[in-house]
Design a protein around this motif. Structure first.
Motif, PDB file in Angstrom:
ATOM      1  N   VAL A 150     -17.159   7.084  74.418  1.00 36.41           N
ATOM      2  CA  VAL A 150     -17.267   8.338  75.165  1.00 36.41           C
ATOM      3  C   VAL A 150     -18.447   8.269  76.127  1.00 36.41           C
ATOM      4  O   VAL A 150     -18.330   8.586  77.309  1.00 36.41           O
ATOM      5  CB  VAL A 150     -17.413   9.556  74.219  1.00 36.41           C
ATOM      6  CG1 VAL A 150     -17.729  10.818  75.005  1.00 36.41           C
ATOM      7  CG2 VAL A 150     -16.156   9.746  73.385  1.00 36.41           C
ATOM      8  N   VAL A 151     -19.599   7.840  75.621  1.00 40.04           N
ATOM      9  CA  VAL A 151     -20.796   7.746  76.461  1.00 40.04           C
ATOM     10  C   VAL A 151     -20.570   6.749  77.596  1.00 40.04           C
ATOM     11  O   VAL A 151     -20.864   7.039  78.759  1.00 40.04           O
ATOM     12  CB  VAL A 151     -22.036   7.359  75.614  1.00 40.04           C
ATOM     13  CG1 VAL A 151     -23.232   7.048  76.503  1.00 40.04           C
ATOM     14  CG2 VAL A 151     -22.367   8.469  74.619  1.00 40.04           C
ATOM     15  N   ILE A 182     -12.908   8.877  66.575  1.00 43.71           N
ATOM     16  CA  ILE A 182     -13.485   8.873  67.919  1.00 43.71           C
ATOM     17  C   ILE A 182     -14.558   7.797  68.018  1.00 43.71           C
ATOM     18  O   ILE A 182     -15.289   7.545  67.056  1.00 43.71           O
ATOM     19  CB  ILE A 182     -14.069  10.258  68.278  1.00 43.71           C
ATOM     20  CG1 ILE A 182     -14.441  10.324  69.759  1.00 43.71           C
ATOM     21  CG2 ILE A 182     -15.252  10.608  67.398  1.00 43.71           C
ATOM     22  CD1 ILE A 182     -14.667  11.717  70.278  1.00 43.71           C
ATOM     23  N   MET A 186     -17.795   7.247  69.700  1.00 42.07           N
ATOM     24  CA  MET A 186     -18.818   7.946  70.493  1.00 42.07           C
ATOM     25  C   MET A 186     -19.445   7.054  71.557  1.00 42.07           C
ATOM     26  O   MET A 186     -19.741   7.521  72.658  1.00 42.07           O
ATOM     27  CB  MET A 186     -19.900   8.537  69.587  1.00 42.07           C
ATOM     28  CG  MET A 186     -19.418   9.750  68.798  1.00 42.07           C
ATOM     29  SD  MET A 186     -18.700  11.051  69.829  1.00 42.07           S
ATOM     30  CE  MET A 186     -20.095  11.563  70.792  1.00 42.07           C
ATOM     31  N   GLU A 187     -19.645   5.782  71.249  1.00 42.81           N
ATOM     32  CA  GLU A 187     -20.218   4.896  72.263  1.00 42.81           C
ATOM     33  C   GLU A 187     -19.241   4.705  73.422  1.00 42.81           C
ATOM     34  O   GLU A 187     -19.650   4.589  74.571  1.00 42.81           O
ATOM     35  CB  GLU A 187     -20.617   3.561  71.637  1.00 42.81           C
ATOM     36  CG  GLU A 187     -21.841   3.733  70.734  1.00 42.81           C
ATOM     37  CD  GLU A 187     -22.136   2.530  69.873  1.00 42.81           C
ATOM     38  OE1 GLU A 187     -21.216   1.726  69.625  1.00 42.81           O
ATOM     39  OE2 GLU A 187     -23.293   2.412  69.435  1.00 42.81           O
TER      40      GLU A 187
END
Length: 187
Positions: A162-163, A157, A159-160
């Motif tokens: 996703v954000v 995944i 994460m950056e």
């Protein structure tokens, strides 16, 4: 819902700077198979074969179609063609042209890619050879399954991402505390 409840004021501050639409999602996450995703694209006039990889443009278009049809920005798509996944991806037992793999999308962009890994040494060697990989170069990996490694899967995944996608930010550097690029390698 939890993120909005716990971080509402912070989300509003981001929204002041980078106006974005709230992420739409279903209580029961939408899951479609790859063939269905391709069919949705074709119905919208986009050329997409069931056994060819999706381009970034087609992924984004599929996200728009899913949003319009199902009212969600968040969905899972599984059963990708085996030919577009890494050699160590487990084939689908019901259709050898497909794989036991998936991607998770937010706003039409992949945030996670994952799959069941091949755990049978003979099949793993066959798949490596089919991809032109010298089995000697991955012998320790193959041997791990001869010596007790259990069946497993995995995923990665961003994460950056996703954000960035959750907040509708225009660039991934806006979602990183210390973004790196060719011109910036130190804070």
């Amino acid at each position: 819902d939890g993120l909005k409840e716990r971080c509402g004021p912070e989300l509003e501050r981001v929204k002041e700077q980078h106006g974005f639409e709230d992420l739409q999602y279903l209580r029961k996450t939408l899951k479609i198979d790859y063939a269905t995703g391709c069919k949705l694209l074709r119905e919208a006039g986009v050329e997409q074969d069931d056994y060819e990889d999706l381009s970034t443009e087609n992924e984004k278009k599929l996200g728009d179609i899913v949003k319009e049809k199902y009212n969600t920005d968040f969905f899972i798509m599984d059963k990708y063609p085996l030919a577009v996944r890494p050699f160590y991806t487990m084939p689908d037992p019901n259709n050898p042209k497909l794989s036991n793999s998936y991607d998770i999308f937010i706003r039409g962009q992949e945030i996670l890619s994952g799959a069941q890994r091949i755990h049978e040494p003979t099949l793993l060697e066959e798949r490596a050879k089919a991809w032109g990989i010298d089995v000697k170069t991955i012998a320790s990996y193959v041997d791990s399954f001869r010596n007790g490694a259990l069946p497993h899967g995995g995923g990665g995944i961003g994460m950056e991402r996703v954000v960035m996608l959750y907040l509708g930010l225009p660039n991934i550097r806006k979602s990183s505390m210390f973004p790196r690029d060719p011109r910036r390698i130190a804070p």
